[in-house]
Design a protein around this motif. Sequence first.
Motif, mmCIF file in Angstrom:
data_model
loop_
_atom_site.group_PDB
_atom_site.id
_atom_site.type_symbol
_atom_site.label_atom_id
_atom_site.label_comp_id
_atom_site.label_asym_id
_atom_site.label_seq_id
_atom_site.Cartn_x
_atom_site.Cartn_y
_atom_site.Cartn_z
ATOM 1 N N GLY A 55 1.015 11.937 -6.438
ATOM 2 C CA GLY A 55 1.302 10.818 -7.331
ATOM 3 C C GLY A 55 2.472 11.053 -8.257
ATOM 4 O O GLY A 55 2.803 10.167 -9.059
ATOM 5 N N ALA A 63 4.539 3.467 -10.002
ATOM 6 C CA ALA A 63 4.008 2.525 -9.011
ATOM 7 C C ALA A 63 2.502 2.322 -9.147
ATOM 8 O O ALA A 63 1.970 1.305 -8.705
ATOM 9 C CB ALA A 63 4.339 3.003 -7.600
ATOM 10 N N LYS A 64 1.820 3.280 -9.753
ATOM 11 C CA LYS A 64 0.374 3.134 -9.919
ATOM 12 C C LYS A 64 0.093 1.934 -10.819
ATOM 13 O O LYS A 64 0.649 1.788 -11.900
ATOM 14 C CB LYS A 64 -0.222 4.400 -10.544
ATOM 15 C CG LYS A 64 -1.737 4.361 -10.638
ATOM 16 C CD LYS A 64 -2.296 5.674 -11.185
ATOM 17 C CE LYS A 64 -3.816 5.653 -11.223
ATOM 18 N NZ LYS A 64 -4.366 6.916 -11.766
ATOM 19 N N TRP A 75 0.874 -1.176 0.000
ATOM 20 C CA TRP A 75 0.000 0.000 0.000
ATOM 21 C C TRP A 75 0.907 1.220 0.000
ATOM 22 O O TRP A 75 1.794 1.354 0.836
ATOM 23 C CB TRP A 75 -0.882 0.010 1.246
ATOM 24 C CG TRP A 75 -1.907 -1.097 1.268
ATOM 25 C CD1 TRP A 75 -2.173 -1.998 0.282
ATOM 26 C CD2 TRP A 75 -2.799 -1.414 2.347
ATOM 27 N NE1 TRP A 75 -3.179 -2.860 0.669
ATOM 28 C CE2 TRP A 75 -3.584 -2.521 1.934
ATOM 29 C CE3 TRP A 75 -3.008 -0.872 3.607
ATOM 30 C CZ2 TRP A 75 -4.560 -3.085 2.738
ATOM 31 C CZ3 TRP A 75 -3.986 -1.441 4.423
ATOM 32 C CH2 TRP A 75 -4.758 -2.530 3.986
ATOM 33 N N LEU A 76 0.687 2.093 -0.957
ATOM 34 C CA LEU A 76 1.560 3.251 -1.140
ATOM 35 C C LEU A 76 0.756 4.537 -1.169
ATOM 36 O O LEU A 76 -0.198 4.664 -1.931
ATOM 37 C CB LEU A 76 2.339 3.118 -2.455
ATOM 38 C CG LEU A 76 3.086 4.365 -2.926
ATOM 39 C CD1 LEU A 76 4.268 4.669 -2.007
ATOM 40 C CD2 LEU A 76 3.546 4.197 -4.379
ATOM 41 N N TRP A 108 -2.735 -0.831 -3.322
ATOM 42 C CA TRP A 108 -3.477 0.395 -2.986
ATOM 43 C C TRP A 108 -2.557 1.568 -3.256
ATOM 44 O O TRP A 108 -1.464 1.647 -2.699
ATOM 45 C CB TRP A 108 -3.890 0.354 -1.512
ATOM 46 C CG TRP A 108 -4.846 1.449 -1.094
ATOM 47 C CD1 TRP A 108 -5.227 2.559 -1.787
ATOM 48 C CD2 TRP A 108 -5.551 1.518 0.162
ATOM 49 N NE1 TRP A 108 -6.111 3.317 -1.068
ATOM 50 C CE2 TRP A 108 -6.333 2.700 0.128
ATOM 51 C CE3 TRP A 108 -5.594 0.716 1.290
ATOM 52 C CZ2 TRP A 108 -7.142 3.086 1.201
ATOM 53 C CZ3 TRP A 108 -6.399 1.102 2.348
ATOM 54 C CH2 TRP A 108 -7.171 2.265 2.301
ATOM 55 N N HIS A 109 -2.996 2.462 -4.118
ATOM 56 C CA HIS A 109 -2.194 3.628 -4.505
ATOM 57 C C HIS A 109 -2.990 4.880 -4.160
ATOM 58 O O HIS A 109 -4.057 5.126 -4.712
ATOM 59 C CB HIS A 109 -1.894 3.586 -6.010
ATOM 60 C CG HIS A 109 -1.034 4.720 -6.488
ATOM 61 N ND1 HIS A 109 -1.563 5.877 -7.016
ATOM 62 C CD2 HIS A 109 0.308 4.862 -6.516
ATOM 63 C CE1 HIS A 109 -0.579 6.690 -7.354
ATOM 64 N NE2 HIS A 109 0.570 6.097 -7.072
ATOM 65 N N ASP A 128 1.577 8.216 -2.179
ATOM 66 C CA ASP A 128 2.522 9.135 -2.809
ATOM 67 C C ASP A 128 1.959 10.537 -2.624
ATOM 68 O O ASP A 128 1.100 10.985 -3.390
ATOM 69 C CB ASP A 128 2.673 8.782 -4.286
ATOM 70 C CG ASP A 128 3.652 9.698 -5.023
ATOM 71 O OD1 ASP A 128 4.057 10.728 -4.448
ATOM 72 O OD2 ASP A 128 3.990 9.389 -6.177
ATOM 73 N N VAL A 151 0.893 -1.656 -7.339
ATOM 74 C CA VAL A 151 0.687 -1.879 -5.905
ATOM 75 C C VAL A 151 -0.793 -2.127 -5.658
ATOM 76 O O VAL A 151 -1.648 -1.749 -6.468
ATOM 77 C CB VAL A 151 1.184 -0.680 -5.067
ATOM 78 C CG1 VAL A 151 2.694 -0.499 -5.220
ATOM 79 C CG2 VAL A 151 0.453 0.612 -5.456
ATOM 80 N N ARG A 153 -10.770 1.990 -3.527
ATOM 81 C CA ARG A 153 -9.449 2.487 -3.926
ATOM 82 C C ARG A 153 -9.320 2.493 -5.440
ATOM 83 O O ARG A 153 -9.858 1.619 -6.131
ATOM 84 C CB ARG A 153 -8.348 1.616 -3.313
ATOM 85 C CG ARG A 153 -8.277 0.205 -3.865
ATOM 86 C CD ARG A 153 -7.447 -0.701 -2.981
ATOM 87 N NE ARG A 153 -7.213 -2.021 -3.563
ATOM 88 C CZ ARG A 153 -8.109 -2.985 -3.625
ATOM 89 N NH1 ARG A 153 -9.330 -2.793 -3.148
ATOM 90 N NH2 ARG A 153 -7.792 -4.152 -4.172
ATOM 91 N N THR A 184 -2.926 9.229 -3.242
ATOM 92 C CA THR A 184 -2.177 10.446 -3.584
ATOM 93 C C THR A 184 -2.540 11.635 -2.702
ATOM 94 O O THR A 184 -2.045 12.734 -2.933
ATOM 95 C CB THR A 184 -2.432 10.838 -5.054
ATOM 96 O OG1 THR A 184 -3.833 11.062 -5.252
ATOM 97 C CG2 THR A 184 -1.956 9.743 -6.006
#
Length: 464
Positions: free
Chosen positions: A137, A143-144, A130-131, A149-150, A133, A147, A371, A152
């Motif tokens: 973003g 990375a979108k 889970w990221l 869960w992205h 950014d 992963v 998400r 921003t």
Amino acid sequence: MGQLYEIEIATPYGGLGRYDHMALCAALRVDDPARVVVEQDGMSRALVTVYPSNPLAATPAPTDHDLTMDRKGRIVIGRYHNGRPVHLRLYDILTGSAQRIALFGTTGAGKSRSLQLILAALKRNGAVTWLADLKSGQSVPEAKGQVDWHATTQEEAFHMLRAAVAVAEERMRRYASLGRTAFLKDDPDPLLFVWIDEANRLLEKGAPYRDEATALVKELGRTGRSVGVGAGLAAQASHLEEMGGSDTLRGMLKEGEVILLRWSSGMMRQLVSDGLLPTGEQLQPIPKYLGVRTLRSRLDADADDDRPGTQGMAYHLTGEHPTAMLRFSRVGSIAPTPGLDPEIVELYGDGPVPALEATSVDLAGEQYAVRGTGVILPLYDDESGDGTSAPAPSGAASPGRSLRLPDRIIAALRNGPLDTYGVLEAVKTDGGKAVKPGSVRNALGDLKADGRITSDGGMHTLAD
């Protein structure tokens, strides 16, 4: 010079102390400070290595072998000045612990590409990532889609931290029922890592959710390790006080993994005072550019002073060689690309994105369910059903704190400690308005942030 020299220095115990790197270079008649590397053992010995040229001027791209966890739960992220591999531990086989990782670096130090390497390795090794950014973003755009869960925004990062704590608490309760004390690498539950990039935006003084987010980071660092939920923070290297306060990170990082790219003097002083760098030891500063700055006459109009940068050069402060300079493996194209960098996309591989275990999906909450849709749910449930409530800045009374649900939880805990499931069952049967599991988790987070309850081992208790 054309040759490599090693000079071993020994002094009476504790006598090495600090030294003047530039004076040392001058004494050795070396014009480029990056060619002289000093490693100390923390006591009375040092090894001075003089290279014929900068040993970290270039590093190769990572290999598949580098990005595959070894039997000790480590990956290879780069090379030390002497060519030896730099290992970063993602999972501790001996203790069954997911790691806590911090990546600090000033603007332009290579933090984002270094993070991309770690994120790619997590995916390749089957870890759920889970990221958040928090540079809208832009920091790690590749990375979108790579992963689970992205996020921003700070709001979604807050949802993400709440969800991670909920998953960790559920795993804790489930593992306790099985008599298990640690996470196993080959467990049906996957390793889960929560990364907050540009974490200073969420945790610095004046950030709208600083207090609550700091409490969640601390809780995740305390409860997540033994159940396979790791935490990672990537941030500007300014001062630990801008990361929710130094106490937040001291306990979380001293036994974790701390990597320092180019830094500020304030950060260095804090790292020493917090014990992340042994007292008396020092690091050779990482310049912004490689090579020697040449004096030029103002009449020399054609002079070219373009020198390569030092992006990716760093120290692994909690590694085997904390005072040995390293450089991350080369990540991505050398020149900027107009869109997603194809070399970075390729680094992630074409395998499926690891997803959260089915038993934890509901606990991850409604924001996890939506998400990737652009929908950001309210952080606090006003129980009105209109979904219009919004979180208040830190220090102000948020909508969820003045409603009945927190009081109902407090009443339930007066009968003794309960885990999250027990709290949910108690408020479901207390005759009050029906509530959702997500609302209970949010209210528990608020009560912990306010200091009205404490949580330990997955159990919630009224504060003294």
